[in-house]
Design a protein around this motif. Sequence first.
Motif, mmCIF file in Angstrom:
data_model
loop_
_atom_site.group_PDB
_atom_site.id
_atom_site.type_symbol
_atom_site.label_atom_id
_atom_site.label_comp_id
_atom_site.label_asym_id
_atom_site.label_seq_id
_atom_site.Cartn_x
_atom_site.Cartn_y
_atom_site.Cartn_z
ATOM 1 N N ALA A 104 0.841 -1.244 -0.258
ATOM 2 C CA ALA A 104 -0.122 0.030 -0.052
ATOM 3 C C ALA A 104 0.879 1.299 -0.125
ATOM 4 O O ALA A 104 0.525 2.200 -0.716
ATOM 5 C CB ALA A 104 -0.962 0.079 1.118
ATOM 6 N N GLU A 136 -0.048 10.006 4.274
ATOM 7 C CA GLU A 136 0.083 10.177 2.925
ATOM 8 C C GLU A 136 -1.137 9.591 2.112
ATOM 9 O O GLU A 136 -1.207 10.376 1.197
ATOM 10 C CB GLU A 136 1.205 8.902 2.544
ATOM 11 N N LEU A 137 -1.946 8.839 2.543
ATOM 12 C CA LEU A 137 -3.399 8.650 2.055
ATOM 13 C C LEU A 137 -4.087 9.956 2.155
ATOM 14 O O LEU A 137 -4.752 9.991 1.223
ATOM 15 C CB LEU A 137 -3.925 7.391 2.956
ATOM 16 N N LEU A 172 1.203 6.373 -6.991
ATOM 17 C CA LEU A 172 0.109 7.133 -7.640
ATOM 18 C C LEU A 172 0.114 8.590 -7.271
ATOM 19 O O LEU A 172 -0.176 9.391 -8.091
ATOM 20 C CB LEU A 172 -1.398 6.589 -6.950
ATOM 21 N N SER A 173 0.731 8.962 -6.281
ATOM 22 C CA SER A 173 0.999 10.322 -5.863
ATOM 23 C C SER A 173 2.134 10.788 -6.876
ATOM 24 O O SER A 173 2.028 12.094 -7.342
ATOM 25 C CB SER A 173 1.692 10.397 -4.557
ATOM 26 N N GLY A 187 5.307 9.945 1.690
ATOM 27 C CA GLY A 187 5.365 8.531 1.294
ATOM 28 C C GLY A 187 6.945 7.905 1.195
ATOM 29 O O GLY A 187 7.382 6.884 1.745
ATOM 30 N N PHE A 202 0.492 3.938 -3.221
ATOM 31 C CA PHE A 202 0.057 5.275 -2.932
ATOM 32 C C PHE A 202 1.282 6.161 -3.183
ATOM 33 O O PHE A 202 1.114 7.240 -3.772
ATOM 34 C CB PHE A 202 -0.543 5.425 -1.648
ATOM 35 N N PHE A 257 -3.058 12.578 -0.341
ATOM 36 C CA PHE A 257 -3.060 12.046 -1.761
ATOM 37 C C PHE A 257 -4.489 12.176 -2.093
ATOM 38 O O PHE A 257 -4.787 12.648 -3.057
ATOM 39 C CB PHE A 257 -2.758 10.377 -1.855
ATOM 40 N N SER A 258 -5.456 11.724 -1.042
ATOM 41 C CA SER A 258 -6.933 12.093 -1.307
ATOM 42 C C SER A 258 -7.105 13.630 -1.719
ATOM 43 O O SER A 258 -7.844 13.949 -2.747
ATOM 44 C CB SER A 258 -7.807 11.496 -0.278
ATOM 45 N N SER A 260 2.464 14.337 -0.366
ATOM 46 C CA SER A 260 2.105 13.044 -0.297
ATOM 47 C C SER A 260 3.432 12.352 -0.722
ATOM 48 O O SER A 260 3.607 11.231 -0.177
ATOM 49 C CB SER A 260 0.999 12.693 -1.250
#
Length: 143
Positions: free
Chosen positions: A20, A119-120, A27-28, A68, A24, A123-124, A64
């Motif tokens: 995970a 981080e999540l 994706l970031s 991360g 993320f 990112f969101s 993020s």
Amino acid sequence: MGEEQFVRWQRYTTEQLTFALNLFLGLSVGSLAFGIALLREDTFLLAGYFKVTFAISLVALAASVVIGCAAVVSRLLDFRYTARKVRADEKGGSENESGVYQYRSKALGRLTWRLFWFELFTFSVGVVGLFIALYSRYGHKLW
């Protein structure tokens, strides 16, 4: 039997957290690169609230990425101190040495989880802001 199940599920948790974190982080980085690519386009013009939203999304995505990376480093140090604790226990080292490694490992484990959730969250925020900015600019093409 119960101890074996605990160890197995602990291993699964460790593997999933690592996956995970990497997911993320990737994706970031990708979302941040996409946002920067949009900035370079001369045709991508935003006004008012949407410009601020886009700027906030880029800052959140950059945060993020940094968070991360910090989580990955924290995770690696956690593994390192856990391995040192196990080695100290096997060699019959002092309890003080083993205790120091255990304390550091637990502290880094807690830090890793906190960084993961932060981080999540960032990112969101970044993705939602990016979506809002994109929809404000190109939403008319969807309908």
